[in-house]
Design an enzyme around this catalytic site. Structure first.
Site, PDB file in Angstrom:
ATOM      1  N   HIS A  73      -3.243   7.120   2.758  1.00 30.49           N
ATOM      2  CA  HIS A  73      -3.665   5.843   2.180  1.00 30.49           C
ATOM      3  C   HIS A  73      -5.057   5.528   2.726  1.00 30.49           C
ATOM      4  CE1 HIS A  73      -4.111   1.743   1.133  1.00 30.49           C
ATOM      5  NE2 HIS A  73      -3.868   1.280   2.339  1.00 30.49           N
ATOM      6  N   ASN A  95     -10.286  -0.300   0.068  1.00 31.09           N
ATOM      7  CA  ASN A  95      -8.837  -0.151   0.091  1.00 31.09           C
ATOM      8  C   ASN A  95      -8.276  -0.634  -1.251  1.00 31.09           C
ATOM      9  OD1 ASN A  95      -6.079  -0.480   0.484  1.00 31.09           O
ATOM     10  ND2 ASN A  95      -6.284  -1.318   2.550  1.00 31.09           N
ATOM     11  N   CYS A 152       0.818  -1.224   0.000  1.00 38.07           N
ATOM     12  CA  CYS A 152       0.000   0.000   0.000  1.00 38.07           C
ATOM     13  C   CYS A 152       0.851   1.273   0.000  1.00 38.07           C
ATOM     14  CB  CYS A 152      -0.932   0.014   1.206  1.00 38.07           C
ATOM     15  SG  CYS A 152      -2.024  -1.401   1.259  1.00 38.07           S
TER      16      CYS A 152
HETATM   17  N1  ACO Z   1     -18.677  -9.466   9.131  1.00 42.55           N
HETATM   18  C1  ACO Z   1     -19.120  -9.830  10.331  1.00 42.55           C
HETATM   19  N2  ACO Z   1     -18.311 -10.251  11.332  1.00 42.55           N
HETATM   20  C2  ACO Z   1     -16.990 -10.278  11.075  1.00 42.55           C
HETATM   21  C3  ACO Z   1     -16.455  -9.908   9.826  1.00 42.55           C
HETATM   22  C4  ACO Z   1     -17.350  -9.495   8.834  1.00 42.55           C
HETATM   23  N3  ACO Z   1     -16.947  -9.109   7.605  1.00 42.55           N
HETATM   24  N4  ACO Z   1     -15.124 -10.041   9.871  1.00 42.55           N
HETATM   25  C5  ACO Z   1     -14.800 -10.477  11.091  1.00 42.55           C
HETATM   26  N5  ACO Z   1     -15.940 -10.637  11.824  1.00 42.55           N
HETATM   27  C6  ACO Z   1     -16.087 -11.096  13.185  1.00 42.55           C
HETATM   28  C7  ACO Z   1     -14.892 -11.889  13.653  1.00 42.55           C
HETATM   29  O1  ACO Z   1     -14.992 -13.239  13.228  1.00 42.55           O
HETATM   30  C8  ACO Z   1     -14.998 -11.738  15.153  1.00 42.55           C
HETATM   31  O2  ACO Z   1     -15.972 -12.642  15.635  1.00 42.55           O
HETATM   32  P1  ACO Z   1     -15.717 -13.445  16.986  1.00 42.55           P
HETATM   33  O3  ACO Z   1     -15.607 -12.397  18.046  1.00 42.55           O
HETATM   34  O4  ACO Z   1     -16.927 -14.282  17.082  1.00 42.55           O
HETATM   35  O5  ACO Z   1     -14.442 -14.200  16.769  1.00 42.55           O
HETATM   36  C9  ACO Z   1     -15.555 -10.336  15.329  1.00 42.55           C
HETATM   37  O6  ACO Z   1     -16.152  -9.979  14.071  1.00 42.55           O
HETATM   38  C10 ACO Z   1     -14.508  -9.308  15.715  1.00 42.55           C
HETATM   39  O7  ACO Z   1     -13.422  -9.493  14.835  1.00 42.55           O
HETATM   40  P2  ACO Z   1     -12.144  -8.566  14.927  1.00 42.55           P
HETATM   41  O8  ACO Z   1     -11.158  -9.009  13.899  1.00 42.55           O
HETATM   42  O9  ACO Z   1     -11.692  -8.471  16.335  1.00 42.55           O
HETATM   43  O10 ACO Z   1     -12.796  -7.193  14.500  1.00 42.55           O
HETATM   44  P3  ACO Z   1     -12.149  -5.781  14.526  1.00 42.55           P
HETATM   45  O11 ACO Z   1     -12.944  -4.875  15.347  1.00 42.55           O
HETATM   46  O12 ACO Z   1     -10.679  -5.813  14.778  1.00 42.55           O
HETATM   47  O13 ACO Z   1     -12.362  -5.312  13.005  1.00 42.55           O
HETATM   48  C11 ACO Z   1     -11.080  -5.125  10.985  1.00 42.55           C
HETATM   49  C12 ACO Z   1     -11.762  -6.064  11.954  1.00 42.55           C
HETATM   50  C13 ACO Z   1     -12.112  -4.228  10.340  1.00 42.55           C
HETATM   51  C14 ACO Z   1     -10.384  -5.954   9.914  1.00 42.55           C
HETATM   52  C15 ACO Z   1     -10.045  -4.263  11.767  1.00 42.55           C
HETATM   53  O14 ACO Z   1      -9.195  -5.090  12.545  1.00 42.55           O
HETATM   54  C16 ACO Z   1      -9.200  -3.425  10.846  1.00 42.55           C
HETATM   55  O15 ACO Z   1      -9.657  -2.458  10.303  1.00 42.55           O
HETATM   56  N6  ACO Z   1      -7.909  -3.751  10.680  1.00 42.55           N
HETATM   57  C17 ACO Z   1      -7.056  -3.110   9.743  1.00 42.55           C
HETATM   58  C18 ACO Z   1      -7.063  -3.915   8.503  1.00 42.55           C
HETATM   59  C19 ACO Z   1      -6.704  -3.179   7.256  1.00 42.55           C
HETATM   60  O16 ACO Z   1      -7.045  -2.050   7.033  1.00 42.55           O
HETATM   61  N7  ACO Z   1      -6.020  -3.905   6.376  1.00 42.55           N
HETATM   62  C20 ACO Z   1      -5.724  -3.422   5.068  1.00 42.55           C
HETATM   63  C21 ACO Z   1      -4.339  -3.704   4.653  1.00 42.55           C
HETATM   64  S1  ACO Z   1      -3.187  -2.700   5.558  1.00 42.55           S
HETATM   65  C22 ACO Z   1      -3.506  -1.135   5.167  1.00 42.55           C
HETATM   66  O17 ACO Z   1      -3.945  -0.850   4.102  1.00 42.55           O
HETATM   67  C23 ACO Z   1      -3.256  -0.135   6.189  1.00 42.55           C
END
Ligand code: ACO
Length: 324
Positions: free
Chosen positions: A251, A281, A113
């Site tokens: 980004h 993204n 990214c």
């Molecule tokens: N829909 C519904 N539930 C979901 C989904 C979904 N799409 N995805 C995950 N869950 C569930 C999980 O299974 C988990 O369930 P559980 O508690 O029963 O195990 C629950 O939701 C919480 O999951 P977490 O991963 O803890 O959720 P979090 O609040 O951390 O949000 C997210 C996840 C949105 C991916 C967050 O961690 C995030 O934004 N991370 C950054 C990721 C990113 O931007 N990556 C891009 C590449 S790097 C960059 O560009 C900067």
């Protein structure tokens, strides 16, 4: 010394729109979950036969038109991408052939990214040596081909698209300064395996296909902290504060990461350009797509300072300052 300054910008987004409601039919998720956790509502998906270099070339043609240049005027094509449709030749060489940039040399760079920011920094180094050089820098991704559409942790986040800039030397405008970083030790928090991986552990035991793999919470934390650190170091280096910055173009990863970043750096929301809600993204394409939108709004004035920051797989991250 001359610096790499914008002569033109362009972007291209594929026509197919994939909404959160569409995703509800594919994986166990909901519009409410996706919107509240990421701020993303829709993303664009490249059509069948629409390869990365097609997207890149359409964006490039728009940037060339704005710059008033022909493809044959370009000396160098750099494509920042992590999703070339072939390992070899590079996406940049395909773009060269597609647009007819017969006088250019061309290659890809992969900093995930952060690729477009690394590319701007690199272009600025070329311009310092050869100020008349005309450089076409593109960030282009077809991430939809590298997503496991059964994995709700990742498939909701990403989209396809391309953004391009044409750069040449200027005394008064362009790239002023940058701070770029990497930490390869943290690779396994965000990676995309290759079909020919030489890593036997990945291949034989844990390998789950050539798809984006992500430890979402860790990525979130590192992204916020790293971009905050890069921006702070860059501002300190240049003896500037956030008050001196007209616009931040980060980004576009997700709205929660951006909100946290704004909070920690005390950046007023109206100083930050955000379009991730529409496109998701798009990795290396996200900053040049946003930059093209900003440029076409014609809201920035000569002398304004624009700050870019990014974070991605590697890990790679950084900040870069440009004078409008
Ligand atoms: N829909 C519904 N539930 C979901 C989904 C979904 N799409 N995805 C995950 N869950 C569930 C999980 O299974 C988990 O369930 P559980 O508690 O029963 O195990 C629950 O939701 C919480 O999951 P977490 O991963 O803890 O959720 P979090 O609040 O951390 O949000 C997210 C996840 C949105 C991916 C967050 O961690 C995030 O934004 N991370 C950054 C990721 C990113 O931007 N990556 C891009 C590449 S790097 C960059 O560009 C900067």
């Amino acid at each position: 010394m001359k610096h790499a300054a914008l002569l033109g910008t362009g972007s291209y987004l594929p026509g197919k729109i994939l909404s959160n409601n569409d995703l509800e039919k594919i994986v166990d998720t909901s519009d409410e979950w996706i919107t509240s956790r990421t701020g993303i509502s829709t993303r664009r998906i490249a059509g069948k036969g629409e390869e990365n270099f097609h997207l890149a070339s359409r964006a490039a043609e728009k940037a060339l038109t704005m710059a008033g240049l022909a493809a044959g005027d370009i000396d160098l094509i750099l494509v920042a991408t992590l999703t070339p449709h072939m390992m070899m030749p590079s996406c940049a060489c395909f773009v060269q052939a597609e647009i007819g940039a017969d006088n250019a040399f061309a290659y890809d760079l992969n900093a995930a990214c952060s690729g477009f920011l690394y590319g701007l920094d690199l272009a600025d180094s070329y311009i310092a040596r050869q100020p008349d050089m005309k450089i076409l820098l593109i960030g282009s991704e077809t991430l939809s081909a590298h997503i496991n559409w059964q994995d709700r942790n990742t498939c909701i986040l990403f989209g396809d698209g391309a953004g391009a800039v044409v750069l040449s030397g200027s005394d008064s405008r362009g790239v002023l300064s940058s701070k770029l970083f990497s930490d390869g030790r943290l690779w396994n928090l965000l990676y995309m395996d290759s079909p020919e991986s030489l890593n036997p552990d990945i291949r034989q035991e844990n390998w789950q296909g050539c798809y984006m793999q992500m430890s979402g919470r860790d990525v979130f934390k590192f992204a916020v902290r790293s971009m905050e650190d890069a921006v702070s170091k860059l501002l300190t280096k240049e003896n500037l504060t956030i008050d001196d910055i007209t616009l931040v173009i980060p980004h576009q990863a997700n709205v929660r990461i951006l909100n946290k970043l704004m909070e920690r750096l005390a950046i007023p929301p109206d100083k930050v350009y955000v379009n991730v809600g529409q496109y998701g993204n798009t990795s290396a394409a996200s900053i040049p797509i946003a930059l093209d939108e900003v440029n076409r709004q014609e809201s920035l004035q000569e002398g304004d300072k624009v700050l870019f920051c990014s974070f991605g797989g590697g890990f790679t991250w950084g900040a870069l300052l440009m004078q409008w």
